[in-house]
Design a protein around this motif. Structure first.
Motif, mmCIF file in Angstrom:
data_model
loop_
_atom_site.group_PDB
_atom_site.id
_atom_site.type_symbol
_atom_site.label_atom_id
_atom_site.label_comp_id
_atom_site.label_asym_id
_atom_site.label_seq_id
_atom_site.Cartn_x
_atom_site.Cartn_y
_atom_site.Cartn_z
ATOM 1 N N GLY A 221 28.847 37.385 37.417
ATOM 2 C CA GLY A 221 29.303 36.087 37.912
ATOM 3 C C GLY A 221 28.140 35.126 38.105
ATOM 4 N N LYS A 222 27.064 35.628 38.691
ATOM 5 C CA LYS A 222 25.911 34.754 38.944
ATOM 6 C C LYS A 222 25.260 34.323 37.640
ATOM 7 C CE LYS A 222 24.673 35.878 43.621
ATOM 8 N NZ LYS A 222 23.927 36.805 44.476
ATOM 9 N N THR A 223 25.133 35.266 36.714
ATOM 10 C CA THR A 223 24.473 34.924 35.448
ATOM 11 C C THR A 223 25.309 33.920 34.660
ATOM 12 O OG1 THR A 223 23.616 37.176 35.410
ATOM 13 C CG2 THR A 223 23.391 35.907 33.395
ATOM 14 N N ALA A 224 26.620 34.128 34.645
ATOM 15 C CA ALA A 224 27.491 33.257 33.846
ATOM 16 C C ALA A 224 27.844 31.963 34.571
ATOM 17 C CB ALA A 224 28.768 34.010 33.479
ATOM 18 N N GLY A 225 27.470 31.865 35.849
ATOM 19 C CA GLY A 225 27.808 30.662 36.604
ATOM 20 C C GLY A 225 29.271 30.613 37.014
ATOM 21 N N TYR A 226 29.896 31.766 37.177
ATOM 22 C CA TYR A 226 31.302 31.816 37.587
ATOM 23 C C TYR A 226 31.410 31.876 39.122
ATOM 24 C CZ TYR A 226 32.389 33.162 32.707
ATOM 25 O OH TYR A 226 32.528 33.218 31.360
ATOM 26 N N THR A 227 32.597 31.529 39.622
ATOM 27 C CA THR A 227 32.855 31.546 41.061
ATOM 28 C C THR A 227 32.898 32.980 41.594
ATOM 29 O OG1 THR A 227 34.277 29.647 40.744
ATOM 30 C CG2 THR A 227 34.466 30.761 42.857
ATOM 31 N N LEU A 228 32.217 33.236 42.690
ATOM 32 C CA LEU A 228 32.376 34.516 43.388
ATOM 33 C C LEU A 228 33.334 34.272 44.546
ATOM 34 C CD1 LEU A 228 28.664 35.740 43.448
ATOM 35 C CD2 LEU A 228 30.468 36.370 41.843
ATOM 36 N N GLY A 229 34.294 35.171 44.705
ATOM 37 C CA GLY A 229 35.344 34.935 45.694
ATOM 38 C C GLY A 229 34.843 35.003 47.129
ATOM 39 N N VAL A 230 35.201 34.002 47.912
ATOM 40 C CA VAL A 230 35.013 34.074 49.364
ATOM 41 C C VAL A 230 36.339 33.708 50.013
ATOM 42 C CG1 VAL A 230 32.536 33.630 49.593
ATOM 43 C CG2 VAL A 230 34.085 31.718 49.334
ATOM 44 N N PRO A 231 36.609 34.283 51.190
ATOM 45 C CA PRO A 231 37.887 33.969 51.830
ATOM 46 C C PRO A 231 37.980 32.482 52.174
ATOM 47 C CG PRO A 231 36.854 35.903 52.832
ATOM 48 C CD PRO A 231 35.833 35.272 51.939
ATOM 49 N N ASN A 232 39.196 31.979 52.224
ATOM 50 C CA ASN A 232 39.446 30.613 52.668
ATOM 51 C C ASN A 232 39.784 30.586 54.144
ATOM 52 O OD1 ASN A 232 39.201 29.515 50.081
ATOM 53 N ND2 ASN A 232 41.374 29.853 49.628
#
Lengths: 485, 485
Positions: B277-288
């Protein structure tokens, strides 16, 4: 449909829960005038631990910082909080010094106090401090410290509410959920029980959003007739901290409630604190996933970090869950003290030592013996007899049994610290003198805190901090980066 | 105390909700052998949209990707999901092609299907597709798509549970909460109503943790006898996605429930996806943080991003809240379709157009006319009569009404697409040919995805992406950094 009063906890409990109380006055001052215009009835700010941290770590005079903040918030009551029997973690402070602390805070412009006793038994101390605050016409809020145990029933809190609110010097009570373990279902029975017994005084509610349920707790508390809630600016909200003001207002509006907050000032305030956090390397609050474990051990969020650090010193980080389980055991054996200062620390220290040594109660801190002999007041439930035996047979027991914490008069204390002002006297009581000297040498309190505005610069700063390589080169078609030490 | 079965959604709904379905096979393959050994009963993976995206965005052959994933997970049933009326976002697909889709997936090793229809209308189609899956002994799960409206009552779901489960080809039902609006309270009445009518078939529950209460919903469902739940590996959990498997296992254990997962493998899997996720620049899930607004508009998490992008194209990014409110209004006007494909898109597009045009229902997409003509099945509640007039007086309305979706035979389709094999036929039906040619030219599917292991390199990567400066120099006592474009 209720009209909701909102108390801001950004620069006190938000800062305490997420930034380890490292917020310097200059980090808040640039937006304090905006916070003053937001429409908060109260902005919480002061605590004695924050005073200690400011002197020790920031080399910053907390009295001067307080004056600057008070001046920047002319339209808002600034609040201070204290434990009724002490201003230093884990110990009992002489009554005269407690009174002096309240007087000096009032003289510096504090206009609201919340005062707590985790055992809910030292009514004399609570009401005495309330009276001192009332000499200055300050607001007084006494705390019902929420805890889950067989003794902390609705009846327990109803009774505490009746006794705490009985004094004319007490304006309000606060239902204080430091562990974030309140649930909406419990609110349905607890709040009516408190309301029936609080002598008509307003009740505030303060619930840490540790498992994500605090916003639901607030909405249910409002349904049950409470209308004063505590929130933080978004970067200092959630996680171990309180719900965010931003989401709270949205939820209030959708539920048909009203409030007197000017929401247009909230975005610049949050953006400022976010920049400060990024620059200083402080945590930015994010919500936690729901975690039943929190209800089991009831360790406040900030304290989990402390336990981790203590275990790390013994190379036992991986045993955190065991320690948390042990805190639940120790808390039960010690008669269910609420997990707030000083008991959260006492229970935590014992739990770590029990796990690290592999022998339960092999060493017992003095404060635990003092607690067992009533220095902090009567435990809410009896201490487990087997543990009481251990304490009675401890070599230090004779020093504390049948005795009282020393309670010197102010003139005796003044003699001890030499001819200094009252503000200085309090600092010297809280912090070792060489820290105070270093603080004086550091000069006046900074009015601002330079933040890196450009995201590129910020990342560069991160690289410079994290990098250990001597030389690093990276290049693409349109980009070249070089790092050298 | 229940024994709980867990279905993994990391590779399907986790990445759909947080990564926009941009997880390439090589991003998963390094850990799929581990996922295979965790003990999940089912790993969800395939959908037709994912296939489209693999071809279009990555020139990657999704059939080959599927084969690689299936081969790497010999112990676990792999699941595919489909809408019973179509495999392209907003349109109706010929039945023979739907059948071919299921057949080919089975041939490639898919052993579990979940099949849905937001209107819960085309039960015959669901059962026909189930029959095909059963020719390959694959598991079939029919979906009850949860949504909140005056028509979506407990009785509604009870009746649909009866109809859906009333086929020997249907093994299970799933309570599918796309928007994360199913509360523990509603479970108390909803689940018993479904259980009373589901012909004794096993129930699964799938709830997105959009407002942070999905873990509580799962606990309530388990108490009521639902024993199959859906989770994701932590970096792909929470926010718009499902609860994390890590926290779910902890909560299950504390409640005394059992499961057969090997928790030791989970950190390695999560670490891998975090690096990807970090390498590809994708969102990592965090709670809302808890948000009442979600209950109002019921827009699934992933869709909010799409609406934002659509508004941004008109320079109206600031009007998102207005669009979300319009979504609720349009949904009511259209007879409360559940907010999943294709209706989430239809309602979303209409809402954006209504706000952008400043006039409601001025532009009406053809698919909305098809919906009004019953081409997707019967709306669950009548369309508002005024809106129906508006729709049916659109320029194309008569023509569309006169032409229900064609049902060409497979022979006709084969003739149309030339003499290609069935896998190729499906790709050509889904995607324009130039994309497919590019895909074939690109060669075999990469088996891995190179990630940055060094945190320093990771930061450099961030910097290179974000920086807009042409030349930047920064140095301190021990480090010199230079950036050049």
């Amino acid at each position: 449909m209720a009209h909701i009063e909102i108390i801001d906890q950004t620069i006190r409990d938000g800062n305490q829960s997420l930034w380890g109380m490292r917020m310097q006055a200059g980090m808040a001052l640039p937006v304090a005038p905006l916070m003053d215009r937001a429409g908060y009835s109260v902005v919480d700010f002061v605590g004695s631990s924050m005073f200690e941290v400011m002197v020790r770590h920031a080399r910053e005079d907390p009295w001067e910082g307080l004056d600057l903040i008070v001046r920047a918030l002319p339209n808002t009551r600034v609040r201070a909080g204290m434990r009724c029997h002490g201003i230093i973690t884990m110990s009992v402070t002489p009554n005269d010094l407690m009174d002096l602390w309240v007087r000096r805070l009032c003289a510096h412009g504090v206009r609201s106090f919340w005062i707590h006793d985790p055992l809910h038994c030292n009514l004399d101390k609570l009401h005495r401090l309330a009276k001192v605050a009332k000499e200055y016409d300050a607001e007084v809020v006494l705390a019902l410290m929420y805890s889950v145990s067989p003794v902390h029933t609705d009846g327990f809190y109803a009774n505490a509410a009746a006794r705490l609110s009985a004094s004319a010097d007490v304006d309000r009570l606060i239902l204080y959920d430091m562990g974030g373990i309140m649930v909406p279902e419990r609110i349905k029975t607890l709040v009516p029980a408190i309301l029936e017994n609080c002598n008509g005084k307003p009740i505030e509610v303060h619930s840490h959003n540790v498992t994500g349920l605090a916003p639901l707790v607030y909405l249910e508390a409002i349904n049950q007739g409470l209308n004063i809630i505590h929130t933080c600016a978004r970067p200092l909200a959630n996680g171990s901290s309180l719900p965010s003001i931003e989401m709270t207002l949205r939820n209030l509006k959708l539920a048909g409630h009203t409030y007197g907050i000017d929401s247009t000032v909230l975005a610049p305030i949050s953006e400022h604190f976010e920049r400060v956090a990024r620059t200083a390397g402080f945590q930015i609050g994010v919500p936690n996933e729901y975690d039943l474990w929190m209800y089991e051990h009831q360790v406040p969020g900030g304290m989990t970090g402390t336990l981790k650090n203590q275990l790390a010193q013994h190379g036992m980080e991986e045993r955190l869950d065991e320690v948390l389980q042990e805190t639940a055991n120790v808390r039960r054996e010690l008669g269910y003290p609420a997990m707030a200062t000083p008991f959260s620390q006492l229970v935590g220290v014992l739990a770590v030592m029990n796990v690290v040594t592999g022998k339960r109660y092999a060493s017992i801190p003095d404060e635990v013996i003092q607690y067992a002999y009533g220095w902090y007041g009567a435990p809410v439930a009896p201490i487990d007899p087997a543990i009481m035996d251990r304490i009675d047979s401890h070599p230090r027991a004779k020093d504390f049994r049948n005795s009282q914490p020393p309670n010197p008069s102010l003139s005796e204390i003044r003699k001890q610290y030499g001819n200094v002002s009252d503000d200085e006297l309090i600092l010297r009581f809280l912090v070792a003198e060489h820290h105070i000297d270093a603080m004086r040498a550091a000069g006046p309190v900074r009015r601002d805190y330079p933040v890196l505005q450009d995201p590129t610069l910020e990342k560069v700063r991160q690289i410079m901090t994290a990098s250990t390589a001597k030389h690093l080169m990276l290049a693409t078609e349109d980009f070249k980066l070089e790092l050298r030490r | 105390m229940a024994h709980v079965e867990i279905i993994d959604q990391t590779l399907r709904d986790g990445q759909q909700s947080l990564w926009g379905m941009q997880m390439r096979a090589g991003m998963a393959l390094p850990v799929t052998p581990l996922i295979d050994r965790v003990g999940y009963d089912v790993v969800d993976f395939v959908g037709s949209s994912m296939m489209e995206i693999m071809v279009r965005n990555f020139a990657e052959n999704p059939w080959e990707g599927l084969d690689l994933i299936v081969e790497s997970m010999p112990r676990t049933k792999l699941r595919a999901g489909l809408r019973n009326t179509g495999i392209i976002s907003m349109s109706v697909t010929p039945e023979c092609l739907m059948d071919l889709w299921v057949t080919r997936l089975c041939e490639h090793g898919v052993r579990s299907f979940w099949i849905y229809d937001v209107l819960h209308w085309n039960i015959d189609k669901t059962h026909r597709l189930a029959g095909i899956a059963k020719q390959y002994d694959a598991e079939v799960v029919a979906a009850l798509m949860y949504t909140v409206s005056p028509v979506h009552t407990d009785e509604f779901y009870g009746q649909k549970a009866h109809l859906l489960s009333n086929s020997p080809h249907v093994d299970r039902l799933i309570i599918y909460d796309t928007a994360g609006v199913l509360t523990p309270e509603r479970c108390q009445t909803l689940i018993p109503s479904i259980q009373a009518h589901c012909n004794g078939k096993t129930l699964e529950i799938h709830s997105h943790n959009v407002v942070g209460i999905a873990p509580l919903t799962y606990m309530a469902a388990i108490d009521l006898g639902v024993n199959v739940i859906h989770t994701c590996s932590r970096p792909l959990a929470n926010g718009a996605s499902l609860p994390s498997v890590e926290m779910t296992l902890r909560n299950l254990k504390l409640l005394g429930h059992t499961h057969r997962l090997d928790a030791k493998l989970l950190p390695t899997i999560a670490d891998h996806f975090e690096r990807v996720g970090k390498t590809a620049g994708y969102t990592l899930g965090v709670p809302n943080e808890y948000d009442l607004w979600i209950f109002e508009h019921q827009v699934p998490g992933g869709m909010t991003g799409t609406l934002k992008n659509q508004l941004a194209q008109y320079g109206m990014a600031d009007r998102l809240d207005e669009v979300l409110r319009e979504v609720a209004a349009v949904r009511r006007d259209l007879g409360y379709p559940g907010m999943a494909t294709p209706f989430s898109q239809l309602v979303g597009v209409l809402s954006v157009m209504n706000i952008v045009n400043g006039e409601r229902f001025k532009t009406i997409p053809d698919e909305v006319i098809q919906y009004a003509c019953g081409h997707y099945g019967q709306p669950v509640a009548p369309i508002d009569p005024n809106i129906l007039d508006r729709i049916m007086s659109a320029p194309h309305a008569k023509e569309i009404a006169a032409h229900p979706p064609p049902q060409p035979s497979l022979e006709t389709l084969r003739a149309q697409f030339g003499g290609v094999d069935d896998d190729e036929l499906i790709l050509r039906y889904l995607i324009a040919q130039p994309f497919i040619e590019k895909m074939h030219a690109a060669g075999p599917v990469p088996r891995t995805f190179p990630t940055f292991l060094d945190p320093q390199l990771e930061r450099v990567l961030d910097l290179m992406e974000d920086s807009t400066a042409r030349h930047l120099q920064l140095s301190d006592a021990e480090l010199k950094l230079e950036l050049r474009r």
